[in-house]
Structure formats: structure tokens, C-alpha cells
Scaffold this motif. Structure first.
Motif, mmCIF file in Angstrom:
data_model
loop_
_atom_site.group_PDB
_atom_site.id
_atom_site.type_symbol
_atom_site.label_atom_id
_atom_site.label_comp_id
_atom_site.label_asym_id
_atom_site.label_seq_id
_atom_site.Cartn_x
_atom_site.Cartn_y
_atom_site.Cartn_z
ATOM 1 N N SER A 36 0.814 -1.212 0.000
ATOM 2 C CA SER A 36 0.000 0.000 0.000
ATOM 3 C C SER A 36 0.851 1.267 0.000
ATOM 4 C CB SER A 36 -0.946 -0.005 1.204
ATOM 5 O OG SER A 36 -0.202 0.030 2.400
ATOM 6 N N ARG A 37 2.136 1.112 0.316
ATOM 7 C CA ARG A 37 3.038 2.273 0.259
ATOM 8 C C ARG A 37 3.450 2.585 -1.176
ATOM 9 N NH1 ARG A 37 7.215 -0.123 4.097
ATOM 10 N NH2 ARG A 37 5.799 -0.924 5.704
ATOM 11 N N SER A 38 2.989 1.752 -2.120
ATOM 12 C CA SER A 38 3.235 1.988 -3.549
ATOM 13 C C SER A 38 4.723 2.119 -3.872
ATOM 14 C CB SER A 38 2.466 3.236 -3.993
ATOM 15 O OG SER A 38 2.608 3.410 -5.381
ATOM 16 N N GLN A 39 5.457 1.180 -3.359
ATOM 17 C CA GLN A 39 6.910 1.200 -3.515
ATOM 18 C C GLN A 39 7.369 0.461 -4.776
ATOM 19 O OE1 GLN A 39 9.296 1.104 0.500
ATOM 20 N NE2 GLN A 39 8.089 -0.731 0.193
ATOM 21 N N PRO A 40 8.651 0.653 -5.137
ATOM 22 C CA PRO A 40 9.199 -0.146 -6.237
ATOM 23 C C PRO A 40 9.191 -1.624 -5.861
ATOM 24 C CG PRO A 40 10.673 1.662 -5.656
ATOM 25 C CD PRO A 40 9.647 1.591 -4.583
ATOM 26 N N VAL A 41 8.792 -2.446 -6.791
ATOM 27 C CA VAL A 41 8.777 -3.882 -6.553
ATOM 28 C C VAL A 41 9.505 -4.623 -7.669
ATOM 29 C CG1 VAL A 41 6.587 -3.857 -5.252
ATOM 30 C CG2 VAL A 41 6.562 -4.215 -7.733
ATOM 31 N N CYS A 42 9.828 -5.848 -7.386
ATOM 32 C CA CYS A 42 10.373 -6.753 -8.390
ATOM 33 C C CYS A 42 9.448 -7.962 -8.408
ATOM 34 C CB CYS A 42 11.795 -7.160 -7.992
ATOM 35 S SG CYS A 42 12.471 -8.497 -8.981
ATOM 36 N N PHE A 43 8.947 -8.275 -9.585
ATOM 37 C CA PHE A 43 8.049 -9.415 -9.706
ATOM 38 C C PHE A 43 8.748 -10.462 -10.572
ATOM 39 C CE2 PHE A 43 4.760 -11.807 -11.932
ATOM 40 C CZ PHE A 43 4.027 -12.261 -10.855
ATOM 41 N N THR A 44 9.015 -11.613 -9.997
ATOM 42 C CA THR A 44 9.799 -12.635 -10.693
ATOM 43 C C THR A 44 8.996 -13.909 -10.886
ATOM 44 O OG1 THR A 44 11.842 -11.766 -9.751
ATOM 45 C CG2 THR A 44 11.915 -14.016 -10.593
ATOM 46 N N ILE A 45 8.986 -14.409 -12.108
ATOM 47 C CA ILE A 45 8.418 -15.727 -12.344
ATOM 48 C C ILE A 45 9.508 -16.621 -12.921
ATOM 49 C CG2 ILE A 45 5.992 -15.076 -12.655
ATOM 50 C CD1 ILE A 45 6.492 -15.184 -15.680
#
Lengths: 147, 147
Positions: A36-45
Motif C-alpha cells: 500500500s506504500r506503492s513502492q518499487p517492486v520486483c516481480f519474478t516468475i
């Protein structure tokens, strides 16, 4: 995700829809607090095909493919967009389970349930992506019969 | 891992050995560049059992278990400890593949190969861990026959 000085890595169901990754949560908990802090994320599959054998142990390897997506996770506020993403999600994980009789009123149902239910939907629109693959012929993969 | 303001999530082979998680890399690349800074990491493993069906789409769920380990990734400098971890790794992913004839000289081989070969080993000793499970009877899991 990043949570203070530590990373925070959680497995999540997802669906790729209209150029974004959609995830959902139950509207509470650590993960959502960070998201909810709308931070940078890394999404890995990734998909692991197996272990690549080699007579020399140092040369044993893993056959896999992976994609990493970097961007911001944004909470979806539009109920229409949220409902669409949730519908895509259930159809990805339970293809055909909710058949025609349910489909008609489905989106409306979801939309109203979003008011009473804290289900939340997040969208990651990629800022950049990387992909990697280590492919080998399947006869080089380890299987227990090789023992 | 954390890399600047972004998290950096990579799938890796690992082995649990003497109270630590051991990982290995090829001594170069983005992942190793970040790991070599000896930063706080999050190591997550999970097993997805399947999707839990429910006549109401909002109540569909996922059966899984996961463990999250938080700590620092430290490069293993002791060649003996590195060799032991690598040996555990190959035996985890290729059980029985390197049989008795190889075992005798194996550790010594690895030790010498560590000089010429940039293979690197990292150890994560947990500072804290969390675990979560959502278990259901397998007859509640989605399978294609339910269609």
C-alpha cells in the motif's frame, strides 16, 4: 518488495493482463501494508525444467527460464478494472470452473462484493523487464533412473 | 535482495545445512554483485498445493506452505565449508548421481577447483524466520476434471 533495510519476498498468484501484472490480497497483513506504500517492486516468475547432469560436479547446471519485472505496485481503485483482473485470475487458476451460468452476473457480483469485502487488487506496470533462459535437451536432465 | 530502491528477486538452488541456507553462484553477474555487498536478504521457499475451489469466486483460495528467512548473505571463504555445501547441493538435486567411486576424492577436487574456478558459495544464517500454511483436503483442490 522492500521493507526497511530488508527485502520481503512473497509468493503470490498473478495474472498477466493488458500489459500489466495483477495481484490480489485480502486487504490486510504485512504484504499489503508494504504494497500500500506503492513502492518499487520486483516481480519474478520462473520455471525450473530440471538439473543438468555432467560427469564433473562443478559443471552440473540447472535448466530454467525466468522473467523479472520491475515497477511500482499500485492499488487498483477502479472497481471495473479490479473485477476484470479478478475474473482473469480465477479463470487462470480454475479454467472452466465457473461456467456460463455464473458468468453473466459475475462482474456485477464482484463489484458489489468489493464494497463489503476488503479484497484488494494491485497492478504492476513494468518499467523494465529482463528474461533469462538456460535450455537443454531433456535427455541431459537428471532423473532418478540415472542412479 | 535489495538493489538501490528496488528489490531484486532471483530463483536459486539452495540447500539447508547445519542451520543455514547455502546458495552458490558463478562468481559474477548482477546477483553476485549485490550478494557480495553482504546485505540483508530475504530467502523464501514455498510449495503450492493447488487452488481451493469454492462456489463463490471471492472465496476461492490457494493451498500452500511457505517459509521466509531473513538474514545476511555472507560469502563463504573457508574452502572446506564451501566444498561441503556444494557437495550437499549436488546430492540434493542429483541424489545418487555421483556415486561411491567419485565420493572419495570429491571434496579435494572441489577444493582445488575453487582456486581456478570462480564458483562462489553464500551462507544465509537466519536472523529470524516466519512460516505460513494454508492446508486443505486434496478433494477441495481444483483439477481439470471438475470442469
Amino acid at each position: 518488495m522492500v521493507n526497511g533495510i530488508f527485502p520481503y519476498a512473497v509468493p503470490m498468484n498473478y495474472v498477466w493482463h493488458k500489459g500489466s501484472v495483477y495481484l490480489h490480497g485480502m486487504g490486510s497483513g504485512k504484504k499489503e501494508e508494504i504494497l500500500s506504500r506503492s513502492q518499487p517492486v520486483c516481480f519474478t516468475i520462473y520455471k525450473e525444467h530440471g538439473t543438468v547432469t555432467d560427469p564433473v560436479p562443478c559443471h552440473a547446471d540447472t535448466a530454467y527460464m525466468s522473467v523479472m519485472i520491475f515497477g511500482k505496485a499500485e492499488k487498483v481503485s477502479d472497481p471495473e478494472e479490479a473485477a476484470e483482473a479478478l475474473w482473469k485470475l480465477v479463470n487462470k487458476y480454475m479454467p472452466g470452473y465457473y461456467s456460463n451460468p455464473l458468468t453473466g452476473t459475475f462482474v456485477e457480483k464482484y463489484r458489489s462484493s468489493l464494497d463489503e469485502n476488503p479484497v484488494s487488487v494491485y497492478r504492476i506496470t513494468p518499467q523494465w523487464m529482463t528474461a533469462k533462459e538456460n535450455f537443454v535437451e531433456s535427455n541431459k536432465l537428471f532423473n532418478l533412473e540415472m542412479k
